[in-house]
Motif scaffolding. Sequence first.
Motif, PDB file in Angstrom:
ATOM      1  N   UNK A   1      -3.738   0.761   4.268  1.00  0.00           N
ATOM      2  CA  UNK A   1      -3.774  -0.582   4.863  1.00  0.00           C
ATOM      3  C   UNK A   1      -2.845  -0.589   6.063  1.00  0.00           C
TER       4      UNK A   1
ATOM      5  N   UNK B   1       0.014   4.387   0.450  1.00  0.00           N
ATOM      6  CA  UNK B   1      -0.446   5.532   1.260  1.00  0.00           C
ATOM      7  C   UNK B   1      -0.505   5.251   2.755  1.00  0.00           C
ATOM      8  N   UNK B   2      -0.411   3.995   3.140  1.00  0.00           N
ATOM      9  CA  UNK B   2      -0.600   3.672   4.554  1.00  0.00           C
ATOM     10  C   UNK B   2      -2.066   3.438   4.888  1.00  0.00           C
TER      11      UNK B   2
ATOM     12  N   UNK C   1       0.846  -1.207   0.000  1.00  0.00           N
ATOM     13  CA  UNK C   1       0.000   0.000   0.000  1.00  0.00           C
ATOM     14  C   UNK C   1       0.883   1.259   0.000  1.00  0.00           C
TER      15      UNK C   1
END
Lengths: 200, 307
Positions: free
Chosen positions: A74, A71-72, A69
Amino acid sequence: MRYGMVIDLKRCIGCYGCQLSCKAENGTPPGVFFARVLKQEEGTYPTVNMLFLPVLCNHCEEPACVDACPTGASFIWEDGTVDIDPDQCVGCRSCMMACPYGNRYINDKPQHYFAQGQTAFEQARTGRHQTEVVMKCNFCRDRVQAGQDPACVANCPTSARIFGDLDDSSSIVSRLIKERAGFTLHPEMATKPCVYYLPT
Amino acid sequence: MSDSQAKYQQMLIDLRSDFRPQRDWGEGRGLLLVVGHFFVGVAAGGWLMSLIFASSNGLLLSYLLAALGGVVHLGFLGHPERYWRMMRRVKTSWVSRGFVGITLFLVGGFLYLVPVLWPTGLWGGGSITAMLGYGMAAIGMVVMIGYMGFVYTASRAIPFWNSPLHPALYVGYALRGGVAALLVTRALEANLDQVNQLLVLWIAVTVAVTLFYVLEIHGALSSGNAAARRSVHELLAGRVSAYFYGGILLLGIILPAFLVWTGMSGPLTLGAMALLGVASAGGDFFMKYATIRAGVHLPLLTRAGAR
């Protein structure tokens, strides 16, 4: 604390109760399945057997989806549950490509089950989900925090699903895994799944 | 049947099949991802080749392709307005690294290109700004050439993409795309300088990518699991075989190879040079498209029983 689930394949009768109760609890739109049951015939006549394999997010200790992921969105809760923050998801689907278990789905547009449009239930439950983001099982986090079992566990008529703390060696899930040689799916992927299966 | 219902029915069929085809990247809006990867690969390779062969028009074309690739990538995202969040996981995510690379390239490329195209402009070619831009663009270019293959290799759900050769293959295709971009640029400039060197370079890179691709397919067939073998079947004899034979082989290798042969054995016309570049780049696109579309998910349950 590390939540996990044990699914007893000997007890599972393939009734799809887990799949339906999950849909009712989470209001997942068409094409999104937090819980599924795979079916397969084994053997040749006259010794044939029907194998049922209920699947869901494995809430891995080392989840490939979280690493992928960008963007963070998850992330892993302190109790080991892998979850998605829909406000941070950009919908790039790289987590879906990283999950070896295929248990992530994109909710790409507002959908409904019936030609007449959204039912009142869908407006209330399905409508709360953001579109254009990836969705997955989070072990019914709201229920678990309220002291209840996840919907699929609570609604299994044969008690084939058991939910508990894998870090507690005296918990039922830990004992079952040890006593009945619980196994995980695709251990070669080294993701350390927290959903175990007890052999038939 | 509405689009929504058709998609749902298709998904149910896919979920019941032994080998669920990968449809999220490459179908519908997912096609934008393939287009974006294609543009970014050609742009990065083109920038490198333009630096080597000192082509300012090549640099400009590469920059524009990278910008276009970035926009197309954003078009693929479900929430493009959140794009800036993609910088947050550089430590683990190849998508995040690629995003940072493209951003570096676009910012650095702009700083470097302004004095190249406009020598009397705001800053000179030897200024710190231009040198900083050169460095940023170079780092971005290296990331852009390399990251795409790793994005696929890290996708554990699709065994066919997990080959360790995949990053090398994408590096090779980026370089080949760069040579193609420069051939088209030179044709548009009506400039035949160093054409033979470019043709030799095209041959070398094409031989390398063909070798990598053959080895990758061989590896999937000989040591891959059932899903990887199924992907090879889809590629060579299944639902994407037309793209493989028509796009990768005929358009991407046979037609350009014929044009290279005519160019090496006699004078190459500008039209043939442009066609060579376009056909080669078209083949590269179909390689990316066919490889993505051939992917099938790792099965949890197969006819052989639970794995």
